[in-house]
Design an enzyme around this catalytic site. Structure first.
Site, short mmCIF file in Angstrom:
data_model
loop_
_atom_site.label_atom_id
_atom_site.label_comp_id
_atom_site.label_asym_id
_atom_site.label_seq_id
_atom_site.Cartn_x
_atom_site.Cartn_y
_atom_site.Cartn_z
N LYS A 215 0.82 -1.21 0.00
CA LYS A 215 0.00 0.00 0.00
C LYS A 215 0.86 1.27 0.00
O LYS A 215 0.65 2.18 -0.80
CB LYS A 215 -0.93 -0.03 1.22
CG LYS A 215 -1.49 1.28 1.68
CD LYS A 215 -2.44 1.90 0.67
CE LYS A 215 -3.29 3.01 1.32
NZ LYS A 215 -2.49 4.06 1.94
N ASP A 234 -6.27 0.17 -0.26
CA ASP A 234 -6.53 0.16 1.18
C ASP A 234 -7.89 -0.48 1.40
O ASP A 234 -8.52 -0.96 0.46
CB ASP A 234 -6.49 1.58 1.76
CG ASP A 234 -7.52 2.48 1.10
OD1 ASP A 234 -8.56 1.97 0.64
OD2 ASP A 234 -7.28 3.69 1.01
#
Length: 297
Positions: A215, A234
DNA sequence: GTCAGACCTTT
DNA sequence: AAGGTCTGA
């Protein structure tokens, strides 16, 4: 203030500066947006399609153009996305002027370390506190002091406990120090040099840093390294993907496998502008979440 | 290769 | 539960 003609290209400062890709901006009472980029304070405003700007302590129009990616043809990018997906076309109209920024890679990496399991207001507060405590004073105007984002060396030598107690950064504090050390080891300019690599290579290099997962690597790629195909996945993006184009995926958390599948779905659908697609979809979700928070349902 | 739990606080 | 990542099973 000085002017830049955007030649009809849309730019919405409020959307672009508060959507969660940058955390150092605020709108003053007079409506002007101010924030620190690298070692300068930048003030921005829009009037009749013209961008008004001012930088301290010295004029730096190239910095403004670079940071806001004014050379991009966003009209064209949104048009391309709209042709691929009507929903994105609708979002491009609703959020016209929402752009990607070209931020400093070091600052992007470290601020997103602070973003782990955190919320935008708290990330903003944390980054501000770090800057006051470990950054350099840029200038003082209208009664407020502005500080640079801390240099790597300052964070690398900081006391981890003190970092942890800075604005409740908690476990993110020691991570910050550790990542700063690792970037420092790789030498000056290493992070910036990733701009010259392919998305895949740049991400691979970032993942070698302990404390940096997919991420955060993708956030750095998209928000600071010109990798417009990068899609930071996310928990919100996962849910969006499931809702819009992966109804059969049952995942409740993001494992590496889930991350890859969501990433591939974006890649397949939106190709080299997948990051822009993510940006629009994420912003729509952010708006919905903020509305819920205000009880608007 | 894949999946929970822990890590700091606050809402 | 929050815009994750590491560790250990």
């Amino acid at each position: 203030m000085q002017e830049i003609d955007l030649n009809g290209q849309p730019l919405d400062l409020a959307l672009t500066l508060t959507c969660g890709q940058a955390f150092r901006w605020h709108q003053r009472e007079d409506g002007i947006w101010s924030g620190v980029v690298r070692d300068k304070l930048i003030e921005l405003d829009m009037r009749d399609g013209m961008l008004l700007w001012r930088t301290y302590p010295s004029d730096d129009e190239p910095l403004v153009r670079d940071y806001l990616r004014l050379a991009d043809d966003v009209t064209c990018i949104y048009h391309t996305l709209a042709e691929m997906d009507p929903h994105l076309g609708e979002l491009a109209q609703r959020f016209s002027g929402l752009r990607l920024l070209r931020q400093d890679p070091t600052e992007t990496l470290l601020t997103f370390i602070c973003s782990a399991a955190n919320s935008i207001p708290r990330i903003t507060a944390g980054v501000a506190a770090l800057s006051v405590k470990y950054g350099d004073l840029v200038c003082e105007t209208e009664g407020s002091c502005y500080f640079t984002f801390p240099h790597l060396a300052r964070l690398a030598e900081a006391d981890p406990t003190e970092l942890a107690t800075t604005e409740s950064l908690g476990f993110r504090g020691p991570n910050l120090k550790s990542v700063a050390e690792q970037v420092l080891e790789r030498g000056e300019g290493w992070l910036m040099s990733l701009r010259g690599m392919t998305y895949s290579d740049a991400k691979q290099m970032l993942l070698e840093i302990k404390g940096v997962g997919q991420k955060i690597a993708d956030c750095v790629c998209l928000f600071s390294l010109d990798k417009d195909e990068a899609v930071p996945v996310d928990t919100h993006v996962r849910q969006l993907a499931q809702k819009f184009f992966m109804p059969d995926m049952q995942a409740k958390t993001i494992t590496d496998a889930v991350y890859r599948r969501v990433m591939e779905a974006f890649e397949e659908r939106y190709g080299r502008y997948a990051g822009w697609a993510q940006h629009l979809l994420f912003y729509e979700d952010l708006m919905r979440t903020r509305a819920l928070g205000r009880g608007l349902k």
